[in-house]
Design a protein around this motif. Sequence first.
Motif, PDB file in Angstrom:
ATOM      1  N   ILE A  14       0.844  -1.120  -0.078  1.00 32.74           N
ATOM      2  CA  ILE A  14      -0.129  -0.044  -0.063  1.00 32.74           C
ATOM      3  C   ILE A  14       0.772   1.206  -0.048  1.00 32.74           C
ATOM      4  O   ILE A  14       0.621   2.343  -0.669  1.00 32.74           O
ATOM      5  CB  ILE A  14      -0.808  -0.158   1.308  1.00 32.74           C
ATOM      6  CG1 ILE A  14      -2.135  -1.096   0.721  1.00 32.74           C
ATOM      7  CG2 ILE A  14      -1.576   1.181   1.418  1.00 32.74           C
ATOM      8  CD1 ILE A  14      -2.765  -1.274   2.177  1.00 32.74           C
ATOM      9  N   GLU A  15       1.708   1.424   0.807  1.00 28.03           N
ATOM     10  CA  GLU A  15       3.082   2.456   0.585  1.00 28.03           C
ATOM     11  C   GLU A  15       3.545   2.530  -0.696  1.00 28.03           C
ATOM     12  O   GLU A  15       3.751   3.761  -1.115  1.00 28.03           O
ATOM     13  CB  GLU A  15       4.158   2.016   1.764  1.00 28.03           C
ATOM     14  CG  GLU A  15       3.394   2.211   3.056  1.00 28.03           C
ATOM     15  CD  GLU A  15       4.441   2.053   4.260  1.00 28.03           C
ATOM     16  OE1 GLU A  15       5.645   1.887   3.824  1.00 28.03           O
ATOM     17  OE2 GLU A  15       4.283   1.955   5.439  1.00 28.03           O
ATOM     18  N   THR A  18       0.636   4.107  -2.708  1.00 28.07           N
ATOM     19  CA  THR A  18       0.340   5.585  -2.346  1.00 28.07           C
ATOM     20  C   THR A  18       1.415   6.358  -2.846  1.00 28.07           C
ATOM     21  O   THR A  18       1.147   7.570  -3.172  1.00 28.07           O
ATOM     22  CB  THR A  18       0.139   5.978  -0.723  1.00 28.07           C
ATOM     23  OG1 THR A  18       1.183   5.138  -0.170  1.00 28.07           O
ATOM     24  CG2 THR A  18      -1.226   4.907  -0.463  1.00 28.07           C
ATOM     25  N   ALA A  64      -5.974   3.816   3.800  1.00 33.54           N
ATOM     26  CA  ALA A  64      -5.382   4.463   2.889  1.00 33.54           C
ATOM     27  C   ALA A  64      -6.559   4.983   1.792  1.00 33.54           C
ATOM     28  O   ALA A  64      -5.835   6.225   1.325  1.00 33.54           O
ATOM     29  CB  ALA A  64      -4.831   3.266   1.981  1.00 33.54           C
TER      30      ALA A  64
END
Length: 509
Positions: A14-15, A18, A64
């Motif tokens: 997810i990091e 994003t 997120a």
Amino acid sequence: MSETSAISVAHATIEEFTGSIPAGFTGSVPAELDGVFRRLVTEFWEDGSLVPGAVPGIPALLDALDTVPPAGQARLALLLGLLAEAAGPDGGLPAREAVRAGLDRYLRLLGDGRTDAGRGAALLFLLGHFPDDGARILAAVAGTGADEDDLSRLARCLQPYEGADAATRWNLGRVFPSPAVWGLTDEERAANPALDQWLGLPAERAAELWATETRALLAYSGAKAVWAVEHGATVSPFVAPAPEEERSAGAAPAADVFRGHAEAFRCPRCLRPLTAGAEAAVCAGCSAAFPVVDGLLDFHDEPSGPSDPLLAGRYERGLRAGFVRIMGANWGGWVSLDDEDAYLTRQVRPTEGPVLDLAAGAGRWTRVLARSLGEDRVIALDLSAEMLAQLRAKLDRVLTVRGSALELPFGDASLGGVNCWNALQAIPDPEQAIREVGRCLRPGGTFTVLTFRQAADPLYRHFQRKLERQAHRGSFDPEQLTGWLADAGMTVRDLSGPGNFLFVTAVKE
């Protein structure tokens, strides 16, 4: 994978996702964003199933949603919708409940006033999985400006069969691609009480059909979302009905039921010649008799099935338009009806003999052939007597035949050309149908086809296949299709089409 490692992997991917979106991003989607998103999907989902250990990572996806711009929210909402319906332990219930925990977030995003087409389509797909919250969802969506097509589809997905009223249940079998496209009126319901398709069905069977239709509608919403998050707004979902053409008053049956094409016809069982009488065509070999009813030759043993004039009348505007859009990925309007007509007019180059419109339906493309070749030269064949009735009312000089594509009632090398438009994928054994076409075509005759290829994108292909399973219609690998044509003695002259469309012209050797 342990819960701890699953959460760690979820946060890492997810990091990365994003981080691939520039701060303050509002413009075109960077080329690398979709690649990163696809990698994120593979950490949670694969071909309709949850990746082991995916459920503990879902809360990180929800968090997120608050940190990325609309383009990222659109993709996360699409992934969450995939997870909500994915197969897994306990039928996927833990994943669905974990995704449902973000309902407040989804409704807040939908109502924040931003007009991002991809995000809106993805959120509507996601929300369609929570019928227990149906009333709350529909109340929130009503003020967002969603169009009638999307609203009616969402409402139907959120409506459990057990709680549906009689008027809603009456529409069983008439909801794809959305109830709004069908536009059934109270007057039509009152005039067609016999069409109450759920009446008399066992409750278990009716509920099963209801669930099948719901899955088909969700597949449509999901495919639309995949396209919209990458390309933006789709074209209008409605296809305006063509102006009504003057219909014949019902011409008297022709004295010659073969309309001058007797030499082309053969018994589909033994391929011997037929002798036509006033009430039947009789085989000279096996003595099989095929009835002639009001000038319609019927070569098929099975009943035509239940009659539904509402279906035949809405086929082009409703079912056909929606099916072509999802199967061809035609959300941007790449292929129009005029494009289809032009392809047929350009590519059909028959040799001597009649031209068969195979699986002709209500006659939209039979009319195109008749205009370019002459009504007297065209034969229309379909399994549906109801569809053929619609065709005959508009094209009373075209010879209509009820029969199977798997056992064509024509002799070897008897047809000057064959057309099969948006139908090959609906035939139970398309390879056998192609063999029959090859058998019946004269050398030099053309076989024209509109059908669909399998989507290259695994996300889009997932929804394409879901619809195929619900509708019992398939897509094709172009190489396999070309091989079938070659085995039937035909050479492909053209294989083209944008998106997932397959326009094919083959010539008999």
